[in-house]
Design a protein around this motif. Sequence first.
Motif, short mmCIF file in Angstrom:
data_model
loop_
_atom_site.label_atom_id
_atom_site.label_comp_id
_atom_site.label_asym_id
_atom_site.label_seq_id
_atom_site.Cartn_x
_atom_site.Cartn_y
_atom_site.Cartn_z
N SER A 84 -25.30 -49.48 30.77
CA SER A 84 -24.90 -50.41 29.71
C SER A 84 -23.56 -51.02 30.05
CB SER A 84 -24.80 -49.69 28.36
OG SER A 84 -23.81 -48.68 28.39
N LEU A 116 -35.07 -55.05 29.71
CA LEU A 116 -34.07 -56.05 29.33
C LEU A 116 -34.02 -57.23 30.29
CD1 LEU A 116 -30.97 -54.01 28.10
CD2 LEU A 116 -32.61 -55.29 26.73
N THR A 160 -37.05 -59.22 28.36
CA THR A 160 -37.27 -59.21 26.93
C THR A 160 -36.35 -60.20 26.23
OG1 THR A 160 -37.50 -57.76 25.01
CG2 THR A 160 -35.60 -57.41 26.41
N ALA A 220 -33.23 -61.79 24.44
CA ALA A 220 -31.84 -61.65 24.86
C ALA A 220 -31.10 -60.61 24.04
CB ALA A 220 -31.13 -63.00 24.74
N MET A 221 -30.31 -59.79 24.72
CA MET A 221 -29.41 -58.83 24.07
C MET A 221 -28.02 -59.09 24.64
SD MET A 221 -31.66 -55.33 23.80
CE MET A 221 -30.39 -54.53 22.81
N ASP A 276 -25.05 -58.38 24.02
CA ASP A 276 -24.04 -57.33 24.13
C ASP A 276 -24.21 -56.50 25.38
OD1 ASP A 276 -22.92 -58.18 21.80
OD2 ASP A 276 -23.61 -56.50 20.57
N ASN A 277 -25.35 -56.63 26.06
CA ASN A 277 -25.59 -55.88 27.29
C ASN A 277 -25.93 -56.83 28.44
OD1 ASN A 277 -25.52 -53.41 28.55
ND2 ASN A 277 -27.55 -52.76 27.88
N ALA A 319 -28.21 -56.40 32.05
CA ALA A 319 -29.49 -57.09 32.18
C ALA A 319 -29.50 -58.00 33.40
CB ALA A 319 -29.80 -57.88 30.91
#
Length: 250
Positions: free
Chosen positions: A96, A143, A146, A148-149, A151-152, A156
């Motif tokens: 992470s 990730l 998938t 969008a995230m 914060d990570n 990714a």
Amino acid sequence: MGVFTGRTALVTGASRGIGRGIAERLGRDGARVAVHYGSNGAAARETVAAIEAAGGSAFAIRADLRAPGAARTLWEEFDRHADGLDVLVNNAGIGSTRPIEEISEEEYDAVFAVNVRAPFFILKHGMRRLRDGGRVVNISSGLARTAAMPDNMAYAMTKGALDVFSRDLSKILGARSITVNSVAPGIIDTDNTAELLHGSADGWKRAAALSALGGVGTPAEVADVVAFLASHDGRWVTGSWVDVTGGSLT
């Protein structure tokens, strides 16, 4: 006789979590397993002991994958115990990163060093050790493809790079009947996800709701997919990205 009897496997980051699950599965199926670790020697020795207790064979090797020249160090350690390799699983990774507003250059460089640079140079220096008909499995992440995230983001990004590496390397090694694939887990119950899954009353429930199967994965479930790709049965699968998220991307 196990399906990997007479074969040697190397699993990076195998002292705990997904890596340990993969190492134990390959060992149970007959492979002699090199258990790589970066800093936790006690945990690596526990993995070796677990493999041996189940009737398998294993040895531990250390290399800090954040350090320059880490790949050469890893292979120097490996060569003290074995004279060739059949299965390479690039599992070690920093799992992470902080949001773009908070991440430092040092943290960014570290995650790319471990998650991208290390697998690249492990293969660069290891191709001559990898026997014809061998297997390479790179542990990616859901990730990478998938929703969008942010914060990570940096993490990714590393997995997206690893997927390109798998695709292109398959063209280089295919002439030697060596397959190269990415395996992409979703949320897996390990110490890395302990805060997410167990840090709140509904953490597990929220994580399970992401999966079409309504659950949270285990290291053994990822290891089963890796074992298939590493076996003779997986001989016609290469350059692929295998979704092991329990349907979290559907």
